[in-house]
Each structure stands twice: as structure tokens, then as C-alpha cells.
Design an enzyme around this catalytic site. Structure first.
Site, PDB file in Angstrom:
ATOM      1  N   ASN A  12       0.922  -1.343   0.063  1.00 44.85           N
ATOM      2  CA  ASN A  12      -0.067   0.014   0.006  1.00 44.85           C
ATOM      3  C   ASN A  12       0.772   1.254   0.114  1.00 44.85           C
ATOM      4  OD1 ASN A  12      -1.652   1.985   0.547  1.00 44.85           O
ATOM      5  ND2 ASN A  12      -2.224   1.476   2.628  1.00 44.85           N
ATOM      6  N   LYS A  14       0.062   4.199  -0.411  1.00 45.44           N
ATOM      7  CA  LYS A  14      -0.543   5.474   0.263  1.00 45.44           C
ATOM      8  C   LYS A  14      -0.297   6.578  -0.401  1.00 45.44           C
ATOM      9  CE  LYS A  14       0.203   3.349   4.887  1.00 45.44           C
ATOM     10  NZ  LYS A  14      -0.099   3.605   6.189  1.00 45.44           N
ATOM     11  N   HIS A  99      -9.154   0.882   4.888  1.00 48.71           N
ATOM     12  CA  HIS A  99      -8.218   0.931   5.599  1.00 48.71           C
ATOM     13  C   HIS A  99      -8.348   1.957   6.863  1.00 48.71           C
ATOM     14  CE1 HIS A  99      -4.110   2.438   6.321  1.00 48.71           C
ATOM     15  NE2 HIS A  99      -3.613   1.198   5.850  1.00 48.71           N
ATOM     16  N   GLU A 101      -6.652   4.325   7.804  1.00 46.06           N
ATOM     17  CA  GLU A 101      -6.288   5.943   7.791  1.00 46.06           C
ATOM     18  C   GLU A 101      -7.670   6.382   7.035  1.00 46.06           C
ATOM     19  OE1 GLU A 101      -2.570   5.584   5.580  1.00 46.06           O
ATOM     20  OE2 GLU A 101      -1.873   4.854   7.572  1.00 46.06           O
ATOM     21  N   GLU A 169      -5.350  -5.190  10.675  1.00 45.78           N
ATOM     22  CA  GLU A 169      -4.132  -4.126  10.773  1.00 45.78           C
ATOM     23  C   GLU A 169      -4.415  -3.398  12.042  1.00 45.78           C
ATOM     24  OE1 GLU A 169      -2.141  -3.043   7.010  1.00 45.78           O
ATOM     25  OE2 GLU A 169      -4.098  -1.895   7.056  1.00 45.78           O
ATOM     26  N   GLY A 175       2.580   1.989  10.598  1.00 45.66           N
ATOM     27  CA  GLY A 175       3.634   3.014  10.670  1.00 45.66           C
ATOM     28  C   GLY A 175       4.350   3.496  11.800  1.00 45.66           C
ATOM     29  N   SER A 214       3.436  -2.282  10.371  1.00 45.80           N
ATOM     30  CA  SER A 214       4.982  -2.178  10.516  1.00 45.80           C
ATOM     31  C   SER A 214       5.742  -3.340   9.991  1.00 45.80           C
ATOM     32  CB  SER A 214       5.459  -1.991  12.038  1.00 45.80           C
ATOM     33  OG  SER A 214       5.093  -0.620  12.248  1.00 45.80           O
TER      34      SER A 214
HETATM   35  C1  PEP Z   1      -0.539  -0.073   6.185  1.00 43.55           C
HETATM   36  O1  PEP Z   1      -0.752   1.295   6.026  1.00 43.55           O
HETATM   37  O2  PEP Z   1      -1.428  -0.799   5.781  1.00 43.55           O
HETATM   38  C2  PEP Z   1       0.296  -0.493   6.730  1.00 43.55           C
HETATM   39  C3  PEP Z   1       0.584  -1.703   7.078  1.00 43.55           C
HETATM   40  O3  PEP Z   1       1.557   0.576   7.006  1.00 43.55           O
HETATM   41  P1  PEP Z   1       2.809   0.327   7.472  1.00 43.55           P
HETATM   42  O4  PEP Z   1       3.537  -1.004   7.080  1.00 43.55           O
HETATM   43  O5  PEP Z   1       3.726   1.235   7.127  1.00 43.55           O
HETATM   44  O6  PEP Z   1       2.778  -0.128   9.226  1.00 43.55           O
END
Ligand code: PEP
Length: 252
Positions: A12, A14, A99, A101, A169, A175, A214
Site C-alpha cells: 500500500n 498510500k 483502511h 486511515e 491491521e 507506521g 510495520s
Molecule cells: C498500512 O498502511 O496498511 C500499513 C500496514 O502500513 P505500515 O506497513 O507502514 O505500518
């Protein structure tokens, strides 16, 4: 049955990337060798501005291109939005919906996420439905209840292994560099699998459930081999082909 599910590693991007980023995609395509490609699916979800160009570059390769969001309607007066049909037309094969976000920044409800997943199916796209608890919810001991409720509200009837992927998630892990323990991941994935079984019957056994939050080259092997995990949704570490491929190599 876990052995029957083909792992999926999805990136992803973003709100990152320009047309010049096609060079990074090219490295991913070139580095995704036949042995690994025979074992897992690899998906890159760039910002919408890059879907068509990425899809063109990825054509004929083993790397699929996806989108990060869609509108529930097929067309109409929705300034700035993109329909699932448009994403498909641009070359997307999948779309991430719900997601955290988007749930946080745009107030997306479970009902809206569900409508977006239905839109994805209408357009022939794989829907990657995201669920996950906040730090406060985890600390209050509500993780399993929150995830079960999100799943119930966000996954439409008619889901099957060909049209649905669920991504667990934890919001606090996205992040931040923080990750749950392997046993915490396994516990939540177990609950997701049970909830899917209650809803979908036998189809649940073949439905892929990813972990996201992460995931890095250093922790991929451990997290991706946690109980019932069928792959990863990767944010930051998917932007560099080298790191993304190292994560995928957890399945080598
Ligand atoms: C995500 O935004 O789906 C995600 C898992 O981000 P990150 O790997 O940067 O934590």
C-alpha cells in the site's frame, strides 16, 4: 486448510509516488523471480494517479496492480471520487477498502466499507477489507470484540475466497514500528477465521487473512508464519522494491 491458501503480499503506497516511481515498480517486477512467483501473489497498490501507468508496466508480469479506495457508486456527481469500474478500467485488479486511515480521516463506517466492497465486486475487483483495533481498544481488552464487529459490518454477503481478502491491521501498529506478538496475531486471526466461518461456511477456510502493521524485512518471517496468517499488507516498506521483495521472500 491453511496450506491450500496461496499467500498474498500486498503493498500500500498510500499518498506516495510520482510517475518516475515506475522505475521502483520495475525493480519489483524484475526481482520477483519465477520460484517465488510460483508460490505467492504480489500486489502493488499505488496512488490512483499511477494505476494506469503501473498496470501498463506490469502487464504480462506476475505482479498485479491494485487501488487504495473506491466510491460505492459506479458513476455520477461525486467530485474527486473514483468508482471501482474506473479503477478496473485503469488496470487495477484489486482495491483496499476500509483502511484505518480512511476510517479515521474520512469517517468511514462499516456500512460504507461494505458498500465499497460490493462496488469492488460489481466491477470484478478483489476487495481487501481492513479491520483492526486502536491502542485504546486494545488496552481496554476490546480487540477481539472490535475486530469481530468490524468484520461483521464490513464484509458483504456473498464473500468467497476469489473476491475477498481480509487484512488485520492493528491501528497502533501502522507506521509506528510497533507490532503485536506472534501469539496476539494468531489469536486475532483465529477469531477472524471463526467469524468468517460463521458467515461464509466452507468458503471461510479458503479466504486469505493478511497481517498488516510495520511489517519489515527483519520481522516478516516471524509475522507471516504466525498461525493462520496468509500474507501481509505492507505500507512504508513497500515503497522500496528491495525491502518489499525481502518481505515476500519470507515465503521462499
Ligand atoms: C498500512 O498502511 O496498511 C500499513 C500496514 O502500513 P505500515 O506497513 O507502514 O505500518
Amino acid at each position: 486448510m491453511a496450506g491450500a491458501r496461496r499467500p498474498l503480499v500486498a503493498g500500500n503506497w498510500k499518498m506516495n509516488g510520482f510517475r518516475s516511481s515506475v522505475a521502483e515498480l520495475a525493480k519489483t517486477i524484475e526481482g520477483f523471480d519465477g520460484a517465488l512467483a510460483g508460490r505467492i501473489d504480489l500486489l502493488v497498490c499505488p496512488p490512483a494517479t499511477l494505476i494506469a501507468e503501473f498496470a501498463e508496466r506490469a502487464r504480462g508480469s506476475k505482479v498485479a496492480i491494485g487501488a487504495q479506495d473506491c466510491h460505492p457508486k459506479p458513476s455520477g456527481a461525486h467530485t474527486g471520487d473514483l468508482s471501482a469500474e474506473m479503477l478496473r478500467d485503469a488496470g487495477a485488479a484489486a482495491v483496499i477498502v476500509g483502511h484505518s486511515e480512511r476510517r479515521a480521516d474520512h469517517g468511514e463506517s462499516n456500512a460504507l466499507v461494505r458498500a465499497k466492497a460490493e462496488a469492488a465486486w460489481r466491477a470484478g475487483l478483489l476487495a481487501i477489507v481492513c479491520v483492526g483495533e486502536t491502542r485504546a481498544e486494545r488496552e481496554a481488552g476490546r480487540t477481539l470484540a472490535v475486530v469481530a464487529e468490524q468484520l461483521k459490518g464490513s464484509v458483504p454477503d456473498g464473500a468467497n475466497p476469489a473476491n475477498l481478502v481480509v487484512a488485520y491491521e492493528p491501528v497502533w501498529a501502522i507506521g509506528t514500528g510497533l507490532t503485536p506478538t506472534v501469539s496476539d496475531v494468531a489469536e486475532v486471526h483465529g477469531v477472524i477465521r471463526r467469524e468468517l466461518a460463521a458467515r461464509l461456511g466452507e468458503a471461510a477456510a479458503g479466504t486469505r487473512v493478511l497481517y498488516g502493521g510495520s511489517v519489515k524485512p527483519e520481522n516478516a518471517r516471524e509475522l507471516l508464519h504466525a498461525g493462520d496468517v496468509d500474507g501481509a499488507l505492507v505500507g512504508g516498506a513497500s515503497l522500496k522494491a528491495e525491502d518489499f521483495l525481502k518481505i515476500a521472500a519470507a515465503y521462499r
